[in-house]
Write a protein that holds these residues in place. Sequence first.
Motif, PDB file in Angstrom:
ATOM      1  N   LEU A 412       0.891  -1.194  -0.399  1.00 39.32           N
ATOM      2  CA  LEU A 412       0.013   0.113   0.333  1.00 39.32           C
ATOM      3  C   LEU A 412       0.699   1.087  -0.174  1.00 39.32           C
ATOM      4  O   LEU A 412       0.758   2.440  -1.169  1.00 39.32           O
ATOM      5  N   LYS A 413       2.022   1.187   0.730  1.00 41.01           N
ATOM      6  CA  LYS A 413       2.724   2.262   0.982  1.00 41.01           C
ATOM      7  C   LYS A 413       3.531   2.608  -0.414  1.00 41.01           C
ATOM      8  O   LYS A 413       3.839   3.724  -1.032  1.00 41.01           O
ATOM      9  N   ASN A 414       4.154   1.974  -1.042  1.00 46.67           N
ATOM     10  CA  ASN A 414       4.816   2.011  -2.707  1.00 46.67           C
ATOM     11  C   ASN A 414       3.608   2.092  -3.599  1.00 46.67           C
ATOM     12  O   ASN A 414       3.711   3.096  -4.207  1.00 46.67           O
ATOM     13  N   GLY A 415       2.781   1.433  -3.399  1.00 45.00           N
ATOM     14  CA  GLY A 415       1.307   2.327  -4.925  1.00 45.00           C
ATOM     15  C   GLY A 415       1.229   3.607  -4.374  1.00 45.00           C
ATOM     16  O   GLY A 415       1.195   3.947  -5.593  1.00 45.00           O
ATOM     17  N   ASP A 416       0.900   3.716  -2.727  1.00 48.84           N
ATOM     18  CA  ASP A 416       0.848   5.013  -2.919  1.00 48.84           C
ATOM     19  C   ASP A 416       1.692   6.354  -3.251  1.00 48.84           C
ATOM     20  O   ASP A 416       1.510   7.621  -4.003  1.00 48.84           O
ATOM     21  N   LEU A 417       3.226   6.110  -2.885  1.00 52.07           N
ATOM     22  CA  LEU A 417       4.897   6.552  -3.658  1.00 52.07           C
ATOM     23  C   LEU A 417       4.155   6.984  -5.017  1.00 52.07           C
ATOM     24  O   LEU A 417       4.365   7.526  -5.970  1.00 52.07           O
ATOM     25  N   LEU A 418       3.710   5.615  -6.028  1.00 46.20           N
ATOM     26  CA  LEU A 418       3.961   5.735  -7.170  1.00 46.20           C
ATOM     27  C   LEU A 418       2.737   6.391  -8.034  1.00 46.20           C
ATOM     28  O   LEU A 418       2.976   6.610  -8.939  1.00 46.20           O
ATOM     29  N   LEU A 419       1.833   6.439  -7.053  1.00 48.09           N
ATOM     30  CA  LEU A 419       0.381   7.612  -7.269  1.00 48.09           C
ATOM     31  C   LEU A 419       0.693   8.665  -7.253  1.00 48.09           C
ATOM     32  O   LEU A 419       0.044   9.832  -8.299  1.00 48.09           O
TER      33      LEU A 419
END
Length: 431
Positions: A412-419
């Motif tokens: 989730l954390k990496n997904g937020d950073l990517l978004l």
Amino acid sequence: SFFRTCIFLLISSIVREKGLVESVIFWREDCVSACTMDEDDKMEGAVPVEENIPVDPFLLLRQKVFDWECGLYPDRDGIKKEILATIEANSMAPYYEMLCEKLQWERNESLLASMKTRNAEALKALEAKKVDAEENAGETEVHDCMLEMVNLLYKIGDKKQCLEKSTDVYALVKGTSKRLELLFQRIRLGLVFNDLALVKESLGKAQEVLRHEGDWERRNRLKVYEGLHHIIRRDFGRAAAQLLESVATFSSYEVMEFRQFIWYTVLVSLPSLSRPDLKAKVVENSEILSVMPEMKDLNEFLMSIYHCQYGRFFRALTTITEQVRRNVWMAQHVNYFYRELRVLAFRQFLASYRSVTLTKMAEAFALPVTLLDSQLCCFIASNRLTCKIDKVSGQVITTRVDSKNSNYQQLLKNGDLLLNKIQKLARVVGT
């Protein structure tokens, strides 16, 4: 493979007696088929590297220069004299000019002029030899003269001219062995001048050459170069993998001695390998064990953490960290290395307990309670240790990590950073 080798040796002896040697074949037990060398390789007479090959003097000089730069040795004047003596002995005029400018040394103009004169004479002699080879000899002799010029430019530290000549020769020679030796030399030149772009480029070319052809000995040597490059980039995991593959077949004596190679291998393996892998690949490795009696500090360092003797380990860690601080390739990572090894020891100790008193843990590590408490707090706050300290009862309470939940949260954390990055990119493109 044993019978193939025996047959090959028998045939080779017969062929040599008849004077009909046409090619040299490299054999290895895990080879599927033998590979015949081309004409340039035959003329070069490539053979496996032996232990009596000395370490490249330029790499040794780079370490000496770092010894002076780091300021950790009291006799800096003595180190400077050794550096200047090596430069004068090899007529390293271009390197001397660069070094004086970089280190703010006073330049000896008469010494510089005499070195430049000797270099000009040597290059002139090689140029005349090349002209003679073009008129009276064959293509191979011309290439050999050009290779001598490249080696001379490398020896005197003329980086720009050496790279230009090396590129020209690389385009002309057809032998795989000569091409790889040129690339290895370019890698060492990049290491000396701290040009990691050159190192990376040359490693890529060497990998491409060996992907299609090449002998096992140079494949093993390339792994050592790659491992050293990963160390400089602080990729200890990949460095450990490359160096461990080369332990049994180490032959890169132009880069470092075998004991130095084992030193690097053990240091990068400790923070990278799991305990079972460490036992199988390092602790019980016969080649590593063979040199441990000569490296008492390293042996104490390795065996103390493996046998969970944490007080001895922390004392050995202090000694090894000082050695890391004085090493030209690892000094920049000394804080990272020291931190990771402490985390490793704390994790290994706490893995056996659900809770343990600070006093007992401090006794095990031979540290004051206050110092241990501050170090644990630092690592807990940065999520390096999964535990908490109960100051009332004076206990360290460990918590078992739910790996699935942890991986989900990280996703989730990496997904937020990517978004967030995509949104920023969209705004830039939209404007």
